[in-house]
Write a protein that holds these residues in place. Sequence first.
Motif, PDB file in Angstrom:
ATOM      1  N   MET A   1       0.811  -1.187   0.000  1.00 40.43           N
ATOM      2  CA  MET A   1       0.000   0.000   0.000  1.00 40.43           C
ATOM      3  C   MET A   1       0.860   1.259   0.000  1.00 40.43           C
ATOM      4  O   MET A   1       0.543   2.230  -0.632  1.00 40.43           O
ATOM      5  N   SER A   2       1.985   1.222   0.674  1.00 42.43           N
ATOM      6  CA  SER A   2       2.873   2.382   0.735  1.00 42.43           C
ATOM      7  C   SER A   2       3.430   2.722  -0.646  1.00 42.43           C
ATOM      8  O   SER A   2       3.561   3.892  -0.994  1.00 42.43           O
ATOM      9  N   ASN A   3       3.772   1.695  -1.424  1.00 44.51           N
ATOM     10  CA  ASN A   3       4.278   1.930  -2.775  1.00 44.51           C
ATOM     11  C   ASN A   3       3.230   2.577  -3.655  1.00 44.51           C
ATOM     12  O   ASN A   3       3.550   3.431  -4.477  1.00 44.51           O
ATOM     13  N   ASN A   4       1.976   2.188  -3.497  1.00 42.29           N
ATOM     14  CA  ASN A   4       0.894   2.756  -4.270  1.00 42.29           C
ATOM     15  C   ASN A   4       0.736   4.247  -3.950  1.00 42.29           C
ATOM     16  O   ASN A   4       0.562   5.066  -4.845  1.00 42.29           O
ATOM     17  N   VAL A   5       0.819   4.590  -2.675  1.00 42.60           N
ATOM     18  CA  VAL A   5       0.719   5.994  -2.263  1.00 42.60           C
ATOM     19  C   VAL A   5       1.911   6.777  -2.802  1.00 42.60           C
ATOM     20  O   VAL A   5       1.756   7.898  -3.302  1.00 42.60           O
ATOM     21  N   ASP A   6       3.101   6.199  -2.721  1.00 43.08           N
ATOM     22  CA  ASP A   6       4.300   6.848  -3.250  1.00 43.08           C
ATOM     23  C   ASP A   6       4.179   7.093  -4.749  1.00 43.08           C
ATOM     24  O   ASP A   6       4.568   8.158  -5.234  1.00 43.08           O
ATOM     25  N   ASP A   7       3.654   6.116  -5.480  1.00 43.57           N
ATOM     26  CA  ASP A   7       3.464   6.263  -6.921  1.00 43.57           C
ATOM     27  C   ASP A   7       2.483   7.383  -7.239  1.00 43.57           C
ATOM     28  O   ASP A   7       2.705   8.177  -8.149  1.00 43.57           O
ATOM     29  N   LYS A   8       1.398   7.455  -6.485  1.00 45.36           N
ATOM     30  CA  LYS A   8       0.398   8.505  -6.714  1.00 45.36           C
ATOM     31  C   LYS A   8       0.976   9.886  -6.409  1.00 45.36           C
ATOM     32  O   LYS A   8       0.736  10.839  -7.139  1.00 45.36           O
ATOM     33  N   LEU A   9       1.737   9.975  -5.325  1.00 41.43           N
ATOM     34  CA  LEU A   9       2.365  11.249  -4.979  1.00 41.43           C
ATOM     35  C   LEU A   9       3.383  11.675  -6.031  1.00 41.43           C
ATOM     36  O   LEU A   9       3.454  12.840  -6.410  1.00 41.43           O
ATOM     37  N   SER A  10       4.148  10.720  -6.507  1.00 45.83           N
ATOM     38  CA  SER A  10       5.137  11.006  -7.538  1.00 45.83           C
ATOM     39  C   SER A  10       4.464  11.502  -8.819  1.00 45.83           C
ATOM     40  O   SER A  10       4.904  12.488  -9.424  1.00 45.83           O
ATOM     41  N   THR A  11       3.379  10.840  -9.215  1.00 40.88           N
ATOM     42  CA  THR A  11       2.639  11.241 -10.410  1.00 40.88           C
ATOM     43  C   THR A  11       2.047  12.632 -10.234  1.00 40.88           C
ATOM     44  O   THR A  11       2.107  13.468 -11.146  1.00 40.88           O
TER      45      THR A  11
END
Length: 80
Positions: A1-11
């Motif tokens: 779940m943390s990676n998904n949040v990181d990906d969304k923030l990066s995008t």
Amino acid sequence: MSNNVDDKLSTAMERISMVLGALYASQMGDLDQSIKAERLSRCGFSNTEIADLLATSPNTINVALHKARRKKKAGTKKKK
């Protein structure tokens, strides 16, 4: 779940930077495209991103930035 949040923030950050770059480019008005490219490059945008912002090809930006660097280098040699 943390990676998904990181990906969304990066995008989201990438989108924000492109919006700010587009705003900056539009505020430069009638300046020459090579000057715009040089300024955007100093802001950290890649040649491809600059090309997208200025509606041109990455090769055009590569050439413009190369000429600007060569011109700047020649100018510093003359001052010595």
